[in-house]
Design a protein around this motif. Structure first.
Motif, PDB file in Angstrom:
ATOM      1  N   ARG A  12       0.840  -1.188  -0.030  1.00 53.79           N
ATOM      2  CA  ARG A  12      -0.094   0.022   0.082  1.00 53.79           C
ATOM      3  C   ARG A  12       0.757   1.232  -0.289  1.00 53.79           C
ATOM      4  N   SER A  13       2.046   0.967   0.497  1.00 54.44           N
ATOM      5  CA  SER A  13       3.026   2.401   0.600  1.00 54.44           C
ATOM      6  C   SER A  13       3.416   2.696  -0.989  1.00 54.44           C
ATOM      7  N   GLN A  14       3.102   1.825  -2.009  1.00 59.62           N
ATOM      8  CA  GLN A  14       3.354   2.175  -3.319  1.00 59.62           C
ATOM      9  C   GLN A  14       2.040   2.458  -4.202  1.00 59.62           C
ATOM     10  N   GLY A  15       1.022   2.738  -3.522  1.00 63.08           N
ATOM     11  CA  GLY A  15      -0.187   3.348  -4.094  1.00 63.08           C
ATOM     12  C   GLY A  15      -0.099   4.268  -5.174  1.00 63.08           C
ATOM     13  N   GLY A  16      -0.918   4.421  -5.857  1.00 71.63           N
ATOM     14  CA  GLY A  16      -0.515   5.620  -6.794  1.00 71.63           C
ATOM     15  C   GLY A  16      -1.615   6.928  -6.787  1.00 71.63           C
ATOM     16  N   SER A  17      -2.106   7.583  -7.793  1.00 71.50           N
ATOM     17  CA  SER A  17      -2.824   8.679  -7.651  1.00 71.50           C
ATOM     18  C   SER A  17      -4.123   8.479  -7.487  1.00 71.50           C
ATOM     19  N   ALA A  22      -9.658   6.694  -9.943  1.00 71.45           N
ATOM     20  CA  ALA A  22     -10.645   7.122 -10.517  1.00 71.45           C
ATOM     21  C   ALA A  22     -10.681   6.205 -12.075  1.00 71.45           C
ATOM     22  N   ALA A  23      -9.362   6.148 -12.580  1.00 72.52           N
ATOM     23  CA  ALA A  23      -9.664   5.687 -14.199  1.00 72.52           C
ATOM     24  C   ALA A  23      -9.716   4.074 -13.985  1.00 72.52           C
ATOM     25  N   LEU A  24      -9.126   3.524 -12.910  1.00 72.57           N
ATOM     26  CA  LEU A  24      -9.175   2.124 -12.865  1.00 72.57           C
ATOM     27  C   LEU A  24     -10.789   1.685 -12.328  1.00 72.57           C
ATOM     28  N   GLN A  25     -11.287   2.543 -11.722  1.00 72.11           N
ATOM     29  CA  GLN A  25     -12.605   2.397 -11.054  1.00 72.11           C
ATOM     30  C   GLN A  25     -13.485   2.448 -12.336  1.00 72.11           C
ATOM     31  N   LYS A  26     -13.247   3.374 -13.328  1.00 73.19           N
ATOM     32  CA  LYS A  26     -13.927   3.426 -14.386  1.00 73.19           C
ATOM     33  C   LYS A  26     -13.864   2.251 -15.454  1.00 73.19           C
ATOM     34  N   PHE A  27     -12.375   2.043 -15.568  1.00 72.81           N
ATOM     35  CA  PHE A  27     -12.155   0.843 -16.601  1.00 72.81           C
ATOM     36  C   PHE A  27     -12.658  -0.544 -16.178  1.00 72.81           C
ATOM     37  N   PRO A  32     -22.574   1.327  -9.690  1.00 72.78           N
ATOM     38  CA  PRO A  32     -23.669   0.695  -9.543  1.00 72.78           C
ATOM     39  C   PRO A  32     -24.155  -0.159 -10.472  1.00 72.78           C
ATOM     40  N   GLY A  33     -24.335  -1.362 -10.248  1.00 72.23           N
ATOM     41  CA  GLY A  33     -24.780  -2.314 -11.225  1.00 72.23           C
ATOM     42  C   GLY A  33     -23.890  -2.993 -12.220  1.00 72.23           C
ATOM     43  N   GLY A  34     -22.438  -2.346 -11.924  1.00 70.01           N
ATOM     44  CA  GLY A  34     -21.335  -2.820 -12.918  1.00 70.01           C
ATOM     45  C   GLY A  34     -20.807  -4.225 -12.356  1.00 70.01           C
ATOM     46  N   TYR A  35     -20.237  -4.897 -13.235  1.00 68.03           N
ATOM     47  CA  TYR A  35     -19.791  -6.125 -12.750  1.00 68.03           C
ATOM     48  C   TYR A  35     -18.597  -5.898 -11.737  1.00 68.03           C
ATOM     49  N   GLY A  36     -17.928  -4.852 -11.640  1.00 69.35           N
ATOM     50  CA  GLY A  36     -16.740  -4.693 -10.599  1.00 69.35           C
ATOM     51  C   GLY A  36     -17.383  -3.560  -9.510  1.00 69.35           C
ATOM     52  N   GLU A  37     -18.660  -3.562  -9.157  1.00 70.57           N
ATOM     53  CA  GLU A  37     -19.223  -2.741  -8.314  1.00 70.57           C
ATOM     54  C   GLU A  37     -18.599  -2.952  -7.056  1.00 70.57           C
ATOM     55  N   GLY A  38     -18.003  -1.912  -6.497  1.00 69.08           N
ATOM     56  CA  GLY A  38     -17.536  -1.654  -4.883  1.00 69.08           C
ATOM     57  C   GLY A  38     -16.040  -2.156  -5.027  1.00 69.08           C
ATOM     58  N   TYR A  39     -15.445  -2.559  -6.067  1.00 73.69           N
ATOM     59  CA  TYR A  39     -14.017  -2.884  -6.102  1.00 73.69           C
ATOM     60  C   TYR A  39     -13.222  -1.833  -5.532  1.00 73.69           C
ATOM     61  N   VAL A  40     -12.236  -1.996  -4.695  1.00 72.80           N
ATOM     62  CA  VAL A  40     -11.159  -1.124  -4.034  1.00 72.80           C
ATOM     63  C   VAL A  40      -9.925  -0.934  -4.962  1.00 72.80           C
ATOM     64  N   PHE A  41      -9.376  -0.136  -5.264  1.00 75.67           N
ATOM     65  CA  PHE A  41      -7.938  -0.164  -5.967  1.00 75.67           C
ATOM     66  C   PHE A  41      -7.091   0.925  -5.236  1.00 75.67           C
ATOM     67  N   ILE A  72      -8.364  -5.253  -1.361  1.00 78.25           N
ATOM     68  CA  ILE A  72      -7.918  -4.483  -2.335  1.00 78.25           C
ATOM     69  C   ILE A  72      -7.532  -5.269  -3.544  1.00 78.25           C
ATOM     70  N   HIS A  73      -7.820  -4.752  -4.636  1.00 81.34           N
ATOM     71  CA  HIS A  73      -7.788  -5.593  -5.819  1.00 81.34           C
ATOM     72  C   HIS A  73      -6.614  -5.964  -6.233  1.00 81.34           C
ATOM     73  N   GLU A  74      -5.636  -5.044  -6.074  1.00 76.99           N
ATOM     74  CA  GLU A  74      -4.120  -5.279  -6.486  1.00 76.99           C
ATOM     75  C   GLU A  74      -3.442  -6.530  -5.421  1.00 76.99           C
ATOM     76  N   GLU A  75      -4.034  -6.430  -4.465  1.00 79.93           N
ATOM     77  CA  GLU A  75      -3.359  -7.227  -3.430  1.00 79.93           C
ATOM     78  C   GLU A  75      -3.860  -8.740  -3.822  1.00 79.93           C
ATOM     79  N   ARG A  76      -4.806  -9.178  -4.092  1.00 72.38           N
ATOM     80  CA  ARG A  76      -5.628 -10.253  -4.490  1.00 72.38           C
ATOM     81  C   ARG A  76      -4.848 -10.519  -5.771  1.00 72.38           C
TER      82      ARG A  76
END
Length: 240
Positions: A12-17, A22-27, A32-41, A72-76
């Protein structure tokens, strides 16, 4: 502080901006209703995740499993990259342990990049010379990601020169409602046509092109000539 907590602190110390988050959440369709609803990056880039996986490759498997359950998505992703790397060098006993961890935690393998990074290398590789009933169960699952795990596991078989399970699953998924399964099925059809048998692909297309979801069909046709693509797209138009 536990080993897992220390690893997570390092990651987590290497997390980005915030902008990249926000870009990853959109991608990854986290609205709401998206296949990745609620994912944390935390917006690690893939090379960073691979570097962490290499750094912690010999983490105890119980700690890797704990990391796989992270919110956290990246940790998975890092946990799965560790499991893939460990599986390749493991003896039969440890491969079974890794395979079991994977199937016990499919709820955490809950995005296309997580599935695509790991399913063929763990599930497909483990089942290559074994009974594959588990895949027949997964392909019928109500869970999108379990269905995708089953489909992507066949990539290992395709690379070994076998197409029967990929063809069988693709047929079963003709009426699947999710575009991410249409893409996975079309991708595997394309690969078996390229790596195993174009004849098998063409036979499947002749029989099913008219009912294949358009995305599945387009993916399956990508390596064929423009003339062939037009012909099979035409079958869909004519018969529907």
């Amino acid at each position: 502080m536990s080993v897992v907590a220390l690893v997570q602190k390092d990651i987590r110390s290497q997390g980005g901006s915030k902008e990249r988050v926000a870009a990853l959440q959109k991608f990854f369709d986290t609205g709401p209703g998206g296949y990745g609803e609620g994912y944390v990056f935390i917006s690690l880039r893939v090379p960073q995740s691979r570097a962490f996986a290499k750094k912690y490759i010999y983490l105890d498997l119980k700690d890797v499993q704990a990391l796989l359950k992270s919110k956290i998505h990246e940790e998975r992703l890092i946990a799965l990259l560790i499991l893939v790397a460990r599986f390749k060098e493991a003896d039969a006993k440890e491969q079974k342990q890794i395979y079991d961890i994977y199937l016990k935690n499919t709820r955490s393998i809950n995005n296309w990049d997580l599935v695509d990074t790991s399913a063929e290398h763990i599930v497909g590789a483990y089942l290559w010379d074994k009974n594959r009933k588990v895949l027949s169960d997964l392909i019928k699952s109500k869970d999108l990601w379990e269905r995708r795990i089953a489909m992507l596991a066949t990539f290992h078989f395709i690379k070994k020169g076998e197409s029967k399970d990929a063809l069988r699953f693709a047929k079963m998924l003709l009426k699947d409602e999710h575009d991410l399964m249409h893409k996975a099925s079309g991708w595997m059809l394309r690969e078996l046509g390229k790596r195993v048998s174009e004849k098998d692909l063409r036979a499947f297309l002749e029989k099913h092109a008219h009912v294949m979801p358009r995305t599945m069909l387009r993916y399956a046709l990508e390596k064929l000539s423009a003339q062939d693509r037009a012909y099979y797209m035409g079958l869909k138009k004519v018969r529907t």
